[in-house]
Each structure stands twice: as structure tokens, then as C-alpha cells.
Scaffold this motif. Structure first.
Motif, PDB file in Angstrom:
ATOM      1  N   ALA A  89       0.805  -1.218   0.000  1.00 47.10           N
ATOM      2  CA  ALA A  89       0.000   0.000   0.000  1.00 47.10           C
ATOM      3  C   ALA A  89       0.842   1.274   0.000  1.00 47.10           C
ATOM      4  O   ALA A  89       1.893   1.357   0.636  1.00 47.10           O
ATOM      5  CB  ALA A  89      -0.930   0.003   1.209  1.00 47.10           C
ATOM      6  N   ASP A  90       0.335   2.278  -0.733  1.00 45.28           N
ATOM      7  CA  ASP A  90       0.923   3.615  -0.725  1.00 45.28           C
ATOM      8  C   ASP A  90       0.269   4.488   0.343  1.00 45.28           C
ATOM      9  O   ASP A  90       0.885   5.408   0.874  1.00 45.28           O
ATOM     10  CB  ASP A  90       0.741   4.292  -2.096  1.00 45.28           C
ATOM     11  N   THR A 116       3.859  -2.059   6.723  1.00 49.95           N
ATOM     12  CA  THR A 116       3.826  -1.118   5.601  1.00 49.95           C
ATOM     13  C   THR A 116       5.244  -0.779   5.140  1.00 49.95           C
ATOM     14  O   THR A 116       6.214  -0.858   5.904  1.00 49.95           O
ATOM     15  CB  THR A 116       3.091   0.168   5.985  1.00 49.95           C
ATOM     16  N   LYS A 117       5.350  -0.362   3.888  1.00 54.84           N
ATOM     17  CA  LYS A 117       6.652  -0.027   3.312  1.00 54.84           C
ATOM     18  C   LYS A 117       7.064   1.393   3.687  1.00 54.84           C
ATOM     19  O   LYS A 117       6.242   2.212   4.116  1.00 54.84           O
ATOM     20  CB  LYS A 117       6.599  -0.166   1.790  1.00 54.84           C
ATOM     21  N   CYS A 133       5.033   4.956   3.009  1.00 53.69           N
ATOM     22  CA  CYS A 133       3.574   4.812   2.999  1.00 53.69           C
ATOM     23  C   CYS A 133       2.952   5.904   3.861  1.00 53.69           C
ATOM     24  O   CYS A 133       3.386   6.156   4.986  1.00 53.69           O
ATOM     25  CB  CYS A 133       3.196   3.439   3.548  1.00 53.69           C
ATOM     26  N   SER A 170      -4.475   2.123  -2.022  1.00 54.82           N
ATOM     27  CA  SER A 170      -4.798   2.440  -0.631  1.00 54.82           C
ATOM     28  C   SER A 170      -5.483   1.272   0.071  1.00 54.82           C
ATOM     29  O   SER A 170      -6.205   0.494  -0.544  1.00 54.82           O
ATOM     30  CB  SER A 170      -5.681   3.691  -0.550  1.00 54.82           C
TER      31      SER A 170
END
Length: 252
Positions: A26-27, A44-45, A48, A75
Motif C-alpha cells: 500500500a501507498d 507497511t513499506k 507509505c 490504498s
């Protein structure tokens, strides 16, 4: 794409494999900060964008999701448990649909499943109850009169109450008025599967006192029914004399 994802009942490793994978990609993530374990955000990365919906209105949540889609970003709307149960997702999905924003849902493990696991209990015991009622006490959000606790209690089925821990005196009165005997087993499960999980075993007649004694006012499920007792019938499925499509019954 917008993904509505069930975070599971609490423990970070009880999210589904698909849900974890989507968090990793996810962004943008909007999570229900009042109930979702923040440890899940560690999936999360870097970079994000993370938002806590506890501080947002419906308009702000959907505007953020729509902007992410406009910007070509992926999202995740991270809801507690399974989003289909008291997740308030319908209103979000309808707004996205009206704006032609694509979305999909990823189920999660509900807290009522986590509570049963914590209690090492089975909700649907033969000879005891084959029905599970998931409901809540009326509060600022009303419930239909035909779904009042007293009316549902008349069935004396297994019952799990969400969002009702702050009204245990009223819950107890309704359950008793509806027909549950005072000695019916009950349990309060605070933050099921979280590290600070707490289990309180009691009865319907002592439910409010047990909650008050332990300082439980929120983030707990109330479980009621004889499934918490010791008597039940064995399932026929594994009975040696029972024949079904996969096995021939054996005579004594």
C-alpha cells in the motif's frame, strides 16, 4: 484500487496472508486507530502515508481515498476484525461507488472468533445451541425494536454482544427480562488476542458486578449462553455408527 481489509481481532499475526500482503504494497493506509493494533503498521513499506481514522470524519476518510486513487496510488482502509461486522463500511463504499472509485473487500478474523479461541469454547454445541446471535445494546446508535436484547434473549441461544461493555447493567437487565436464567454462564473477554487480553468468567446475574469489579468499560465482548457450560451432546459426524458420504458407519 481501494482495499477494505479486516485487520483481525488484535494480534498482529492474525491478519490474513492477503491482508498482510496488501499492507506491504500500500501507498496509503487509513486504519481504525481506536481498535486496530498499531503493530500491524510495521508491515507497511517506507514512505507509505498513514492516517488514523479515529481523528477523521467520513468525508475526510473518503476524500483521502479518492485523492489517492486520482494520484494513481494503492490504498488500504484497515478495519478491526472483519469489516462486515460493525465496520461502517457500507457508507464508505457507496461514496466511492458514486465517485466511480474501484474497491474490493478482504475479510478478516472477527473478534468474536478471537474471543471463542481465548475461551477455548465452541459456540455451536449439539444439544445446547446451534445459533449464534451477534448483536449490541442500543446506545447512541439505536437498534430496531424487534432486535432488542430482551426479544433476542427469548431464544436463549449463544449470544455475543459487541460495543456494549459500557452498559453492562442495562445489558444484564435486558438479558434477564428476556428469559436467560440468572445462572446462565457468561464471559467478558477484554481485548481478545491482544497481549493484555483479560478473561472474566461469570453468570448473567453477576455480569454487571463482574465488569465493574474488573474495571471493564470498553474494548470487550460479552458472551452469554450454555455453550460456556459443561454439558453437551457429541457430534454425529464422528460417531462410529453414523454413515455419511465419506464413511460407512460401523455397528457395535
Amino acid at each position: 484500487m481501494v482495499f477494505f481489509v479486516g485487520a483481525g481481532p488484535g494480534a498482529a499475526d492474525l491478519i490474513t496472508v492477503r491482508g498482510k500482503s496488501l499492507l506491504e504494497q500500500a501507498d496509503v493506509v487509513i486504519y481504525a486507530g481506536s481498535l486496530v493494533n498499531p503493530e500491524l503498521l510495521s508491515y507497511t513499506k517506507s514512505g507509505c502515508a498513514i492516517y488514523n481514522s479515529a481523528h477523521m470524519t467520513l468525508q475526510e476518510v473518503t476524500d483521502t481515498l479518492c485523492k489517492a486513487e486520482t494520484d494513481g496510488l494503492m490504498s488500504v482502509r484497515l478495519h478491526t476484525g472483519d469489516p462486515s461486522i460493525y465496520g461502517a463500511i457500507r457508507e464508505q463504499m457507496d461514496i466511492l461507488k458514486a465517485r466511480n472509485i474501484p474497491y474490493t473487500c478482504v475479510p478478516g478474523v472477527s473478534s468474536f472468533c478471537g474471543a471463542a479461541a481465548a475461551l477455548q469454547a465452541e459456540y455451536t454445541l449439539p444439544g445446547v445451541s446451534q445459533t449464534v446471535i451477534l448483536t449490541r445494546m442500543a446506545g447512541r446508535t439505536q437498534v430496531p425494536e424487534k432486535e432488542s436484547l430482551a426479544r433476542l434473549a427469548a431464544h436463549q441461544a449463544t449470544m455475543v454482544l459487541f460495543l456494549s461493555a459500557g452498559q453492562m447493567e442495562a445489558v444484564q437487565a435486558e438479558l434477564l427480562a428476556g428469559g436467560y436464567p440468572a445462572e446462565t454462564p457468561a464471559a467478558i473477554v477484554y481485548k481478545a488476542t491482544w497481549p493484555d487480553q483479560q478473561i472474566i468468567r461469570t453468570t448473567v446475574g453477576c455480569l454487571a458486578a463482574a465488569g465493574a469489579e474488573n474495571g471493564i468499560q470498553k474494548t470487550a465482548l460479552l458472551l452469554v449462553g450454555n455453550f460456556l457450560g459443561d454439558e453437551y451432546d457429541y457430534s454425529l459426524l464422528y460417531d462410529a455408527g453414523f454413515t455419511h458420504g465419506y464413511r460407512q458407519g460401523k455397528s457395535e
